[in-house]
Design an enzyme around this catalytic site. Structure first.
Site, PDB file in Angstrom:
ATOM      1  N   LEU A  84       0.960  -1.125   0.002  1.00  0.00           N
ATOM      2  CA  LEU A  84       0.089  -0.074  -0.006  1.00  0.00           C
ATOM      3  C   LEU A  84       0.863   1.299   0.042  1.00  0.00           C
ATOM      4  CD1 LEU A  84      -0.277   1.563   3.377  1.00  0.00           C
ATOM      5  CD2 LEU A  84      -1.132  -0.980   3.534  1.00  0.00           C
TER       6      LEU A  84
ATOM      7  N   TYR B 101       9.575   1.365  -5.272  1.00  0.00           N
ATOM      8  CA  TYR B 101       9.628   1.765  -6.740  1.00  0.00           C
ATOM      9  C   TYR B 101      10.987   2.517  -7.087  1.00  0.00           C
ATOM     10  CZ  TYR B 101       8.205   3.743 -11.087  1.00  0.00           C
ATOM     11  OH  TYR B 101       8.216   4.228 -12.481  1.00  0.00           O
TER      12      TYR B 101
ATOM     13  N   TYR C  24       6.783  11.378 -10.499  1.00  0.00           N
ATOM     14  CA  TYR C  24       6.526  10.639  -9.044  1.00  0.00           C
ATOM     15  C   TYR C  24       6.598  11.547  -7.877  1.00  0.00           C
ATOM     16  CZ  TYR C  24       6.286   6.222  -6.407  1.00  0.00           C
ATOM     17  OH  TYR C  24       5.653   5.267  -5.547  1.00  0.00           O
TER      18      TYR C  24
ATOM     19  N   ARG D  50      -4.971   0.460  -9.613  1.00  0.00           N
ATOM     20  CA  ARG D  50      -5.764   1.485  -9.372  1.00  0.00           C
ATOM     21  C   ARG D  50      -5.059   2.850  -9.005  1.00  0.00           C
ATOM     22  NH1 ARG D  50     -11.558   2.223  -7.298  1.00  0.00           N
ATOM     23  NH2 ARG D  50     -11.163   4.188  -6.297  1.00  0.00           N
TER      24      ARG D  50
HETATM   25  P1  NAI Z   1      -3.187  -0.753  -5.621  1.00  0.00           P
HETATM   26  O1  NAI Z   1      -4.202   0.346  -5.924  1.00  0.00           O
HETATM   27  O2  NAI Z   1      -3.572  -2.147  -5.941  1.00  0.00           O
HETATM   28  O3  NAI Z   1      -2.545  -0.978  -4.084  1.00  0.00           O
HETATM   29  C1  NAI Z   1      -2.704   0.124  -3.074  1.00  0.00           C
HETATM   30  C2  NAI Z   1      -3.557  -0.148  -2.106  1.00  0.00           C
HETATM   31  O4  NAI Z   1      -3.345   0.858  -0.570  1.00  0.00           O
HETATM   32  C3  NAI Z   1      -4.983   0.147  -2.192  1.00  0.00           C
HETATM   33  O5  NAI Z   1      -5.857  -1.030  -1.988  1.00  0.00           O
HETATM   34  C4  NAI Z   1      -5.332   1.204  -1.526  1.00  0.00           C
HETATM   35  O6  NAI Z   1      -6.628   1.041  -0.866  1.00  0.00           O
HETATM   36  C5  NAI Z   1      -4.340   0.809  -0.203  1.00  0.00           C
HETATM   37  N1  NAI Z   1      -4.089   2.126   1.002  1.00  0.00           N
HETATM   38  C6  NAI Z   1      -4.019   3.529   0.494  1.00  0.00           C
HETATM   39  N2  NAI Z   1      -4.030   4.149   1.751  1.00  0.00           N
HETATM   40  C7  NAI Z   1      -4.220   3.214   2.616  1.00  0.00           C
HETATM   41  C8  NAI Z   1      -4.122   3.416   4.037  1.00  0.00           C
HETATM   42  N3  NAI Z   1      -4.010   4.671   4.879  1.00  0.00           N
HETATM   43  N4  NAI Z   1      -4.206   2.459   4.735  1.00  0.00           N
HETATM   44  C9  NAI Z   1      -4.585   1.200   4.262  1.00  0.00           C
HETATM   45  N5  NAI Z   1      -4.649   0.969   2.990  1.00  0.00           N
HETATM   46  C10 NAI Z   1      -4.411   1.769   2.038  1.00  0.00           C
HETATM   47  O7  NAI Z   1      -1.913  -0.390  -6.247  1.00  0.00           O
HETATM   48  P2  NAI Z   1      -0.622  -0.999  -6.682  1.00  0.00           P
HETATM   49  O8  NAI Z   1      -0.020  -0.208  -7.541  1.00  0.00           O
HETATM   50  O9  NAI Z   1      -0.642  -2.462  -6.757  1.00  0.00           O
HETATM   51  O10 NAI Z   1       0.326  -0.581  -5.040  1.00  0.00           O
HETATM   52  C11 NAI Z   1       0.701  -1.545  -4.255  1.00  0.00           C
HETATM   53  C12 NAI Z   1       2.163  -1.400  -3.978  1.00  0.00           C
HETATM   54  O11 NAI Z   1       2.928  -1.371  -5.073  1.00  0.00           O
HETATM   55  C13 NAI Z   1       2.325   0.041  -3.486  1.00  0.00           C
HETATM   56  O12 NAI Z   1       3.473   0.180  -2.390  1.00  0.00           O
HETATM   57  C14 NAI Z   1       3.118   0.796  -4.559  1.00  0.00           C
HETATM   58  O13 NAI Z   1       3.742   1.946  -4.525  1.00  0.00           O
HETATM   59  C15 NAI Z   1       3.754  -0.375  -5.268  1.00  0.00           C
HETATM   60  N6  NAI Z   1       4.349  -0.046  -6.584  1.00  0.00           N
HETATM   61  C16 NAI Z   1       3.652  -0.078  -7.569  1.00  0.00           C
HETATM   62  C17 NAI Z   1       3.947   0.048  -8.948  1.00  0.00           C
HETATM   63  C18 NAI Z   1       3.193   0.054  -9.920  1.00  0.00           C
HETATM   64  O14 NAI Z   1       3.372   0.413 -11.108  1.00  0.00           O
HETATM   65  N7  NAI Z   1       1.681  -0.076 -10.134  1.00  0.00           N
HETATM   66  C19 NAI Z   1       5.424   0.036  -9.430  1.00  0.00           C
HETATM   67  C20 NAI Z   1       6.204  -0.016  -8.087  1.00  0.00           C
HETATM   68  C21 NAI Z   1       5.713  -0.147  -6.886  1.00  0.00           C
END
Ligand code: NAI
Length: 286
Positions: free
Chosen positions: A121, A172, A182, A223
């Site tokens: 997250l 990342y 970013y 998302r």
């Molecule tokens: P995602 O949208 O599936 O996941 C992010 C989640 O964080 C969401 O489910 C959201 O509800 C939750 N969230 C946000 N604030 C929160 C809080 N205060 N308490 C609890 N949950 C909270 O998106 P993604 O991209 O899969 O993100 C997952 C991880 O991967 C993150 O750490 C992101 O930075 C990392 N990441 C993503 C990349 C990408 O291109 N999508 C690349 C490299 C890293």
């Protein structure tokens, strides 16, 4: 008995958290997840109504079971930290016990212990602003939701994690190389997360024999990533420039996480592991 994994940050079937849950489930782990309170109702009703059934299919044809979904908000450690406007916000009113301390208390009561903790997250309210234009509040909010949230989760979960357990977060490359776009302190938050991975690996390793690693993942159309606004460009850039010219699938990150959580990785801790088709190794675009 199989291992039990808690995955924080699953609210749909598009992100890395979901893919990691699937890879761990395919390897035989029991899956419990933590979902951000404002996203909880939609996630749970979609799960119930079968909206994710297609994405729940595991390699053996069975469907991934999520034993329990917990509400959570990782920017609050205990009820005393929750301000009045959040307490009374109608998106929070239906749920209870969603601060980190209460969440871990509930998991302890329901399951006793876990073996694997996944932090998937992040949130940066000013992510679309350059760092030079980021406010103090925006910067601190990014660090709170994206970096300290991990320290807090691990700190509270460690006492109920079995020795030999493993913890993984997602980072990342913007932490170490300039990725324009970013912003909002998100690059700073990922730098903190990676540094903390090393220090926490030492502390949790010495005290509890728990391994701590982070996966530096390539771009995925989740998302959260769509909200940043430049994800298609990053995917195209990677396709054009990475050593492996294919779109990265969430499953590839899920499989790396399952490896890191398994005994196959028993000597790996404090590491930043790149799962990005090799893009990090390039010095210039081609
Ligand atoms: P995602 O949208 O599936 O996941 C992010 C989640 O964080 C969401 O489910 C959201 O509800 C939750 N969230 C946000 N604030 C929160 C809080 N205060 N308490 C609890 N949950 C909270 O998106 P993604 O991209 O899969 O993100 C997952 C991880 O991967 C993150 O750490 C992101 O930075 C990392 N990441 C993503 C990349 C990408 O291109 N999508 C690349 C490299 C890293």
């Amino acid at each position: 008995r199989g291992k039990r994994a808690f995955i924080a940050g699953v609210a749909d079937d598009n992100g890395y958290g979901w893919a990691i849950a699937k890879s761990l489930a395919a390897a035989g782990a029991e899956i419990i997840v933590g979902t951000w309170v404002p996203a909880l109702n939609i996630f749970e009703s979609s799960l119930r109504r079968g909206k994710f059934d297609e994405s729940r299919v595991l390699p053996d044809g069975s469907l991934m079971e999520i034993t329990k979904v917990y509400p959570m908000d990782a920017v609050f450690d205990s009820p005393e930290d929750v301000p009045e406007d959040v307490k009374t916000n109608k998106r929070y009113a239906g749920a209870s016990k969603w601060t980190v301390q209460e969440l871990v208390g509930s998991v302890k009561q329901d399951f006793g212990s876990i073996d694997i903790l996944v932090h998937s997250l992040a949130n940066g309210p000013e992510v679309s602003k350059p760092l030079l234009e980021t406010s103090r509040n925006g910067y601190l909010a990014a660090i709170s939701a994206s970096s300290y949230s991990y320290v807090s989760l691990l700190k509270h979960f460690v006492p109920i994690m079995n020795p030999g357990g493993s913890s993984i977060s997602l980072t990342y490359i913007a932490s170490e190389r300039i990725i324009p776009g970013y912003g909002g302190g998100m690059s700073s938050a990922k730098a903190a997360l990676e540094s903390d991975t090393r220090v926490l690996a030492f502390e949790a390793g010495r005290k509890h024999k728990i391994r701590v690693n982070t996966i530096s993942a390539g771009p995925l159309r989740s998302r959260a990533a769509k909200a940043i606004g430049f994800i298609d460009m990053m995917i195209d850039y990677s396709l054009a420039n990475a050593p492996l010219q294919k779109e990265l699938s969430a499953e590839e990150v899920g499989n790396a996480a399952a490896f890191l959580a398994s005994p196959l990785a028993s000597a790996i801790t404090g590491a930043v592991v790149y799962v990005d088709n090799g893009l990090n190794a390039m010095g210039v675009g081609v």
